[in-house]
Design a protein around this motif. Structure first.
Motif, PDB file in Angstrom:
ATOM      1  N   TYR A  87      -4.935   5.557   1.846  1.00 26.33           N
ATOM      2  CA  TYR A  87      -3.893   4.736   1.256  1.00 26.33           C
ATOM      3  C   TYR A  87      -4.347   4.278  -0.118  1.00 26.33           C
ATOM      4  CZ  TYR A  87      -1.362   4.062   5.661  1.00 26.33           C
ATOM      5  OH  TYR A  87      -0.634   4.248   6.802  1.00 26.33           O
ATOM      6  N   GLU A 135      -6.526   6.985   7.726  1.00 23.27           N
ATOM      7  CA  GLU A 135      -5.745   7.710   6.731  1.00 23.27           C
ATOM      8  C   GLU A 135      -5.974   7.107   5.353  1.00 23.27           C
ATOM      9  OE1 GLU A 135      -1.667   8.361   7.721  1.00 23.27           O
ATOM     10  OE2 GLU A 135      -2.106   8.460   9.854  1.00 23.27           O
ATOM     11  N   LYS A 161       0.846  -1.185   0.000  1.00 23.24           N
ATOM     12  CA  LYS A 161       0.000   0.000   0.000  1.00 23.24           C
ATOM     13  C   LYS A 161       0.881   1.234   0.000  1.00 23.24           C
ATOM     14  CE  LYS A 161      -0.661  -0.246   4.999  1.00 23.24           C
ATOM     15  NZ  LYS A 161       0.075  -1.439   5.283  1.00 23.24           N
ATOM     16  N   LYS A 194       0.948   5.216   1.130  1.00 22.80           N
ATOM     17  CA  LYS A 194       0.342   6.315   1.865  1.00 22.80           C
ATOM     18  C   LYS A 194       0.399   7.543   0.971  1.00 22.80           C
ATOM     19  CE  LYS A 194       0.476   8.458   6.365  1.00 22.80           C
ATOM     20  NZ  LYS A 194       1.171   8.526   7.636  1.00 22.80           N
TER      21      LYS A 194
END
Length: 98
Positions: free
Chosen positions: A81, A79, A41, A43
């Motif tokens: 991603y 958050e 992933k 960010k």
């Protein structure tokens, strides 16, 4: 790379990764990776630069050259991603300073 991420800051113990499309072999992202392991992933804050604009956070990232799907947007621990679609990218560590 066309677009620079203005929110990206250098973090400790990270290194730049060059992310390429598997189909057309063109460069798509420059990503700041930390730790061991594969790129699963990305960010959003750690994307240094990209070929397509990610300012509006599209739900899916496609390769700007061959239109192959690369990653999907999702929330993880509050958050944003981009989760990489397995087999759609190749990564290479580069030895230059950010």
């Amino acid at each position: 790379m066309k677009y620079r991420n203005r929110y990206c800051k250098k973090a400790k113990n990270t290194y730049p990764l060059l992310v390429k499309c598997t189909n057309c072999k063109n460069k798509i992202f420059l990503y700041q990776k930390g730790g061991k392991g594969n790129l699963i992933k990305m960010k959003v804050d750690k994307i240094i630069s990209s070929q397509s604009s990610i300012a509006e956070l599209p739900n899916r990232i496609n390769c700007p050259f061959c239109n192959a799907p690369i990653a999907n947007l999702a929330q993880y621990k509050g958050e944003d991603y981009y989760w990489i679609i397995r087999g759609s990218v190749m990564v290479r560590k580069i030895d230059k300073k950010i």
